[in-house]
Design a protein around this motif. Structure first.
Motif, mmCIF file in Angstrom:
data_model
loop_
_atom_site.group_PDB
_atom_site.id
_atom_site.type_symbol
_atom_site.label_atom_id
_atom_site.label_comp_id
_atom_site.label_asym_id
_atom_site.label_seq_id
_atom_site.Cartn_x
_atom_site.Cartn_y
_atom_site.Cartn_z
ATOM 1 N N GLU A 52 0.830 -1.208 0.000
ATOM 2 C CA GLU A 52 0.000 0.000 0.000
ATOM 3 C C GLU A 52 0.866 1.261 0.000
ATOM 4 O OE1 GLU A 52 -2.680 -0.141 3.256
ATOM 5 O OE2 GLU A 52 -3.767 -1.902 2.532
ATOM 6 N N ALA A 56 1.249 4.087 -3.035
ATOM 7 C CA ALA A 56 1.027 5.507 -2.753
ATOM 8 C C ALA A 56 2.299 6.333 -2.928
ATOM 9 C CB ALA A 56 0.494 5.687 -1.329
ATOM 10 N N VAL A 197 -0.527 6.858 4.761
ATOM 11 C CA VAL A 197 -0.977 7.366 3.460
ATOM 12 C C VAL A 197 -1.859 8.591 3.657
ATOM 13 C CG1 VAL A 197 -2.395 6.853 1.433
ATOM 14 C CG2 VAL A 197 -0.805 5.135 2.310
ATOM 15 N N CYS A 201 -0.366 11.757 1.965
ATOM 16 C CA CYS A 201 -1.050 11.974 0.679
ATOM 17 C C CYS A 201 -2.394 12.632 0.952
ATOM 18 C CB CYS A 201 -1.253 10.654 -0.059
ATOM 19 S SG CYS A 201 0.258 9.755 -0.379
ATOM 20 N N THR A 233 -7.455 2.602 -4.306
ATOM 21 C CA THR A 233 -6.228 2.083 -4.895
ATOM 22 C C THR A 233 -6.490 1.580 -6.312
ATOM 23 O OG1 THR A 233 -6.622 -0.156 -4.057
ATOM 24 C CG2 THR A 233 -5.432 1.379 -2.605
ATOM 25 N N SER A 257 -4.938 7.307 -4.151
ATOM 26 C CA SER A 257 -3.503 7.112 -4.281
ATOM 27 C C SER A 257 -3.042 7.621 -5.646
ATOM 28 C CB SER A 257 -3.149 5.629 -4.137
ATOM 29 O OG SER A 257 -3.536 4.897 -5.283
#
Length: 275
Positions: A52, A56, A197, A201, A233, A257
């Protein structure tokens, strides 16, 4: 004696090195974190979370503790013997207190009673404590797993027990509360990468592609393809075969992402926010 021109070979090597640096920077364009694991096998259950992070475009390093005062970061051995003593085992190894400088955040899946007590009372002397101390001073975020027992992995294996006695449990919870007051964050082990994340992000769906994402309130969802999780995702998009009218409906606050955003552009999909 015949002269050999190695300029072409040197140029190709330099180009390869520069290109590899560019690729590494692109892969880590959203930041980088450090995972501090108790031993060299503690990371095995985190493979999905590493995927993951890579999706990302978040880089990560892993520090494997080799006891209370020594650890391994790549090929460099790092040691900490307390204040005023040797803290770097070789010339190339950074000291524990320097490590947080190179990262946006520190992830410590497990913390035990001893290290929690040291942090809470301002004591040093172990790798984890010095890293946490430095990260707090540098105002880097620190994530620690909250579903832990408070006993070191080595102690659990040696003593064949997985739980602290009740008095120690109360003491451990009190130390965790004090860590929280210092600025340390706690989360379930399975959610650590998702939180990283979310922190690195911060791209809400309404800001994607300068208006490509339209906000819309819908009373009835009917047969709409709706994404209700927190992180969109590319794997989820690829797994869907029922995208109607090339439109995906998202809840407010969903994080997309970078790879998913690229796939959305490639497939010319439309994203719409629903209340």
């Amino acid at each position: 004696m015949k002269r050999i021109d190695i300029r072409g070979m040197v140029e190709s090597v330099v180009r390869e090195v520069v290109n590899s640096i560019k690729v590494e920077k692109e892969q880590e364009e959203n930041g980088k974190v450090l995972f501090v694991f108790c031993d060299s096998s503690a990371h095995e259950s985190f493979e999905d979370q590493f995927i993951e992070l890579r999706n990302a475009r978040i880089g990560y390093d892993m520090l494997f503790l080799d006891g209370e005062t020594s650890s391994w970061l790549g090929l460099n051995q790092i040691e900490s013997n307390g204040c005023g003593k040797v803290i770097a085992a070789d010339d190339n190894a950074p000291s524990p207190i320097e490590l947080p400088k190179a990262y946006d955040g520190i992830i410590i899946p497990e913390i035990d009673l001893d290290n929690a007590a040291r942090v809470a009372t301002g004591l040093k002397g172990t790798i984890k404590v010095e890293i946490i101390f430095s990260a707090l001073l540098l105002q880097k975020f620190i994530l620690i797993g909250d579903d832990v027992t408070g006993i070191k992995r080595a102690d659990r294996r040696c003593l064949k027990t997985t739980a602290l006695p009740v008095p120690y449990q109360k003491l451990f919870k009190d130390y965790l509360r004090q860590l929280s007051e210092l600025g340390v964050e706690f989360a379930a082990l399975k959610d650590l990468s998702e939180i990283v994340v979310r922190k690195l992000c911060v791209k809400e769906a309404a800001n994607v592609d300068n208006g490509h994402l339209e906000e819309r309130s819908e009373q009835s969802q009917g047969n709409m393809l709706t994404f209700n999780k927190k992180l969109l995702t590319p794997g989820w998009i690829q797994s869907q075969s029922n995208i109607v009218n090339d439109t995906i409906y998202l809840s407010k606050g969903v994080i997309i992402s970078p790879l998913a955003r690229d796939l959305i552009k490639e497939r010319k999909l439309t994203l719409k926010v629903i209340d």
